[in-house]
Design an enzyme around this catalytic site. Sequence first.
Site, PDB file in Angstrom:
ATOM      1  N   CYS A  22       0.852  -1.184   0.000  1.00 60.20           N
ATOM      2  CA  CYS A  22       0.000   0.000   0.000  1.00 60.20           C
ATOM      3  C   CYS A  22       0.893   1.242   0.000  1.00 60.20           C
ATOM      4  CB  CYS A  22      -0.962   0.077   1.174  1.00 60.20           C
ATOM      5  SG  CYS A  22      -2.158  -1.253   1.189  1.00 60.20           S
ATOM      6  N   ARG A  33       4.059  -0.202  -4.842  1.00 60.78           N
ATOM      7  CA  ARG A  33       3.766  -0.759  -3.516  1.00 60.78           C
ATOM      8  C   ARG A  33       2.485  -1.566  -3.476  1.00 60.78           C
ATOM      9  NH1 ARG A  33       6.948   1.803   0.327  1.00 60.78           N
ATOM     10  NH2 ARG A  33       5.672   0.898   1.955  1.00 60.78           N
ATOM     11  N   TRP A  59      -2.538  -2.753  -1.794  1.00 59.78           N
ATOM     12  CA  TRP A  59      -2.218  -4.168  -1.936  1.00 59.78           C
ATOM     13  C   TRP A  59      -3.140  -4.876  -0.947  1.00 59.78           C
ATOM     14  CZ3 TRP A  59      -0.415  -8.339   0.951  1.00 59.78           C
ATOM     15  CH2 TRP A  59       0.015  -9.446   0.219  1.00 59.78           C
ATOM     16  N   ASN A  95      -2.007   1.622   5.700  1.00 64.04           N
ATOM     17  CA  ASN A  95      -1.103   0.560   5.253  1.00 64.04           C
ATOM     18  C   ASN A  95      -0.809  -0.305   6.468  1.00 64.04           C
ATOM     19  OD1 ASN A  95       0.893  -0.996   4.020  1.00 64.04           O
ATOM     20  ND2 ASN A  95       2.499   0.504   4.448  1.00 64.04           N
ATOM     21  N   GLY A  96      -0.930  -1.619   6.329  1.00 66.65           N
ATOM     22  CA  GLY A  96      -0.663  -2.521   7.452  1.00 66.65           C
ATOM     23  C   GLY A  96      -1.865  -3.421   7.706  1.00 66.65           C
ATOM     24  N   GLU A 138      17.862 -17.534  -7.443  1.00 64.32           N
ATOM     25  CA  GLU A 138      17.465 -16.182  -7.839  1.00 64.32           C
ATOM     26  C   GLU A 138      16.908 -16.183  -9.274  1.00 64.32           C
ATOM     27  OE1 GLU A 138      16.842 -13.554  -6.415  1.00 64.32           O
ATOM     28  OE2 GLU A 138      16.986 -11.981  -7.913  1.00 64.32           O
ATOM     29  N   LYS A 169      13.046 -15.041 -10.184  1.00 61.92           N
ATOM     30  CA  LYS A 169      12.730 -14.000 -11.169  1.00 61.92           C
ATOM     31  C   LYS A 169      11.708 -14.520 -12.182  1.00 61.92           C
ATOM     32  CE  LYS A 169      14.832 -10.483  -9.859  1.00 61.92           C
ATOM     33  NZ  LYS A 169      14.505 -10.980  -8.554  1.00 61.92           N
ATOM     34  N   GLU A 215       8.182 -14.863 -10.534  1.00 57.18           N
ATOM     35  CA  GLU A 215       7.450 -13.642 -10.208  1.00 57.18           C
ATOM     36  C   GLU A 215       7.093 -12.826 -11.443  1.00 57.18           C
ATOM     37  OE1 GLU A 215      11.246 -11.061  -8.442  1.00 57.18           O
ATOM     38  OE2 GLU A 215       9.277 -10.747  -7.604  1.00 57.18           O
ATOM     39  N   HIS A 258      19.157 -36.693  -6.499  1.00 52.98           N
ATOM     40  CA  HIS A 258      18.486 -37.200  -5.306  1.00 52.98           C
ATOM     41  C   HIS A 258      16.980 -36.992  -5.388  1.00 52.98           C
ATOM     42  CE1 HIS A 258      22.290 -37.999  -3.374  1.00 52.98           C
ATOM     43  NE2 HIS A 258      22.698 -36.792  -3.712  1.00 52.98           N
ATOM     44  N   LYS A 305       6.100  -4.348  -4.006  1.00 46.84           N
ATOM     45  CA  LYS A 305       7.544  -4.287  -3.844  1.00 46.84           C
ATOM     46  C   LYS A 305       7.966  -4.359  -2.393  1.00 46.84           C
ATOM     47  CE  LYS A 305      11.720  -2.522  -5.486  1.00 46.84           C
ATOM     48  NZ  LYS A 305      12.184  -3.834  -5.922  1.00 46.84           N
TER      49      LYS A 305
HETATM   50  O1  M6R Z   1      12.920  -4.759   0.439  1.00 43.57           O
HETATM   51  P1  M6R Z   1      13.515  -6.116   0.700  1.00 43.57           P
HETATM   52  O2  M6R Z   1      14.862  -6.282   0.110  1.00 43.57           O
HETATM   53  O3  M6R Z   1      13.497  -6.472   2.162  1.00 43.57           O
HETATM   54  O4  M6R Z   1      12.540  -7.123  -0.028  1.00 43.57           O
HETATM   55  C1  M6R Z   1      12.719  -8.511   0.116  1.00 43.57           C
HETATM   56  C2  M6R Z   1      11.894  -9.270  -0.891  1.00 43.57           C
HETATM   57  O5  M6R Z   1      10.538  -8.999  -0.696  1.00 43.57           O
HETATM   58  C3  M6R Z   1      12.283  -8.933  -2.328  1.00 43.57           C
HETATM   59  O6  M6R Z   1      13.627  -9.166  -2.559  1.00 43.57           O
HETATM   60  C4  M6R Z   1      11.441  -9.765  -3.316  1.00 43.57           C
HETATM   61  O7  M6R Z   1      11.764 -11.109  -3.199  1.00 43.57           O
HETATM   62  C5  M6R Z   1      11.648  -9.266  -4.760  1.00 43.57           C
HETATM   63  N1  M6R Z   1      10.382  -8.989  -5.370  1.00 43.57           N
HETATM   64  C6  M6R Z   1      12.294 -10.254  -5.632  1.00 43.57           C
HETATM   65  O8  M6R Z   1      12.515  -9.773  -6.916  1.00 43.57           O
END
Ligand code: M6R
Length: 615
Positions: free
Chosen positions: A2, A27, A75, A101-102, A484, A488, A491, A507, A610
């Site tokens: 949010c 956000r 969000w 927000n929260g 990683e 990517k 997401e 395994h 984000k």
């Molecule tokens: O703001 P932060 O680095 O704490 O965020 C952590 C994760 O939420 C963030 O890295 C998330 O996994 C990304 N969307 C990945 O691309």
Amino acid sequence: MCGIVGYVGAKQALEVVVSGLRRLEYRGYDSAGVAVVSDSVLVTRKRAGKLVNLESLLGAEPLPESTTGIGHTRWATHGVPNDANAHPHVDCSGRIAVIHNGIIENFAELRAELSAGGHSLDSDTDTEVAAHLLEEAVERAGGSLADAMRAVCARLEGAFTLVAIDSRSPDLVVGARRNSPLVVGVGDGEMFMASDVAAFIEYTRDALELGQDQVIELRADSVLVTDFAGNPVEVRAFRVDWDASAAEKGGYDLFMLKEIAEQPKAVADTLLGRIGPNGELRLDLGLPEEALRDIDKVVITACGTAYHAGMIAKYAIEHWTRIPCEVELASEFRYRDPILGRRTLVIAISQSGETMDTLMAVRYAREQGARVLAICNTNGSTIPRESDAVLYTHAGPEVAVASTKAFTTQVVAVYLVGLYLAQVRGDKFGDEVRAIIRELADMPRKVDIVLDTVEPVRELARQLKDATSVLFIGRHVGFPVALEGALKLKELAYMHAEGFAAGELKHGPIALLEPGTPVVVIVPSPLGRSVIHDKIVSNIQEVRARGALTIVIAEEGDESVEAWADHLIRVPVCPTLLQPLVATIPLQVLACELATAKGHDVDQPRNLAKSVTVE
Ligand code: M6R
């Protein structure tokens, strides 16, 4: 999660608020809404979906002129993303509008109490209770919205940033925060309140960092901050070290493409000013050297991509310092009773500095007596403020939901911490540390080379568009790189993707392979740690023998992989520990291009936000 904006000043509030929402949309983008006070009348507009839907509504149903307003991009946590659940929420009398927000954890009992008291609640959100509680409290407080806010906050459990306006106090915006972000922007005859400085950066770079459990009264020419009991409190002023252009696309179609391209500079900026004239490290961590010499364990905690940066750092820190290093998902950390003590250094990595899971881990670690060092990209955010020390990555604002330059700079920053520990403790000779620093200082150039040669990855991405599953494998630091790469792809391209330690494949996971399954293999340098290299070359052959389509990321000049690679992506020669800084980049490009080929919104992938400010 949010995005929140508040404005009071001389400008048209709606323009300021909507432009702020545009910068905060990363956000959350389930709905958006605004409220203004005009001629002592409160007017709101809100609409499900992205901000563009709200903008169309505002075109069809314009708001009256006003110099006081609030705005929200959502969000969803409680209640589906529809118009009714969009913020702002308004009390029964239509006098007060509030955005949030929260999560208000005790909302169900408050809702029951309000309904029994005759209030009509129109949404399924937890937020709406705050509007009705303010309605009651403002009467009791003799009309003071700020007093009402303090009284309401005392009744709420959970995490919240609340921002409210009242038609009877047309020149006032009141905010409150507990465990959720809020910063104040200080202008000339105008004031701003927002989840993130990006919302007001085009108007002012002067900001105030707020603490926990504070209420803020914003007028065009004054800011008053108190605790929940009404006692005035001091807040830290800071100047944002980037400008509005840094948060623009700057000619790129996507923020993600821009942020991928910015990595050479971002990595260089993370190193800037931290290497002394003789090649030694100069870090101002804010922790006494004595304490660093005393450390007997390092625990890294983070979420998502930042967690992967931490996993990579474990290899380096243990190798350089011989201090045992654990890496823990922040969301699991405090629930597993970790062993922490005065001699434990906890490193919390977070781009936003607001990730709730990481913040809770930081608090838990400090309660247990550990020292906490934050690695963060966002000045004024909560995690550095609540840590014992901080090292900023200086990557500049990262707007795309998928982390790119935040990741590479986190790896560099946490490497600097590892090397600094080695330097201070004498775990390595000075010339050894300097040699690694020289290699690190050369990484911006090497990242630039990868970016210049990544075009075939775009073509490959288009070919993989119809794949149903993609596997990523690596060994040593290549394993977190594989994780990683898979994250990517999940997401952004919404594809089944998994990363594995290459040795684990046999395994179990190798059963997933079908003819044509793409397997991305991260191959370390054949120099130095050649055992790992040779093992992974065998792993490539194993998957290829079972019909996999092999996509191999390997160093320039490594001929050993050529016979087994259906697609070969070259990266510059660099030591194994530094390879993640170049090997990750083709994976970022792959995910971005695949998502684009599938027609997805790359910068704002579905269901995500984000900054994850709820647990
Ligand atoms: O703001 P932060 O680095 O704490 O965020 C952590 C994760 O939420 C963030 O890295 C998330 O996994 C990304 N969307 C990945 O691309």
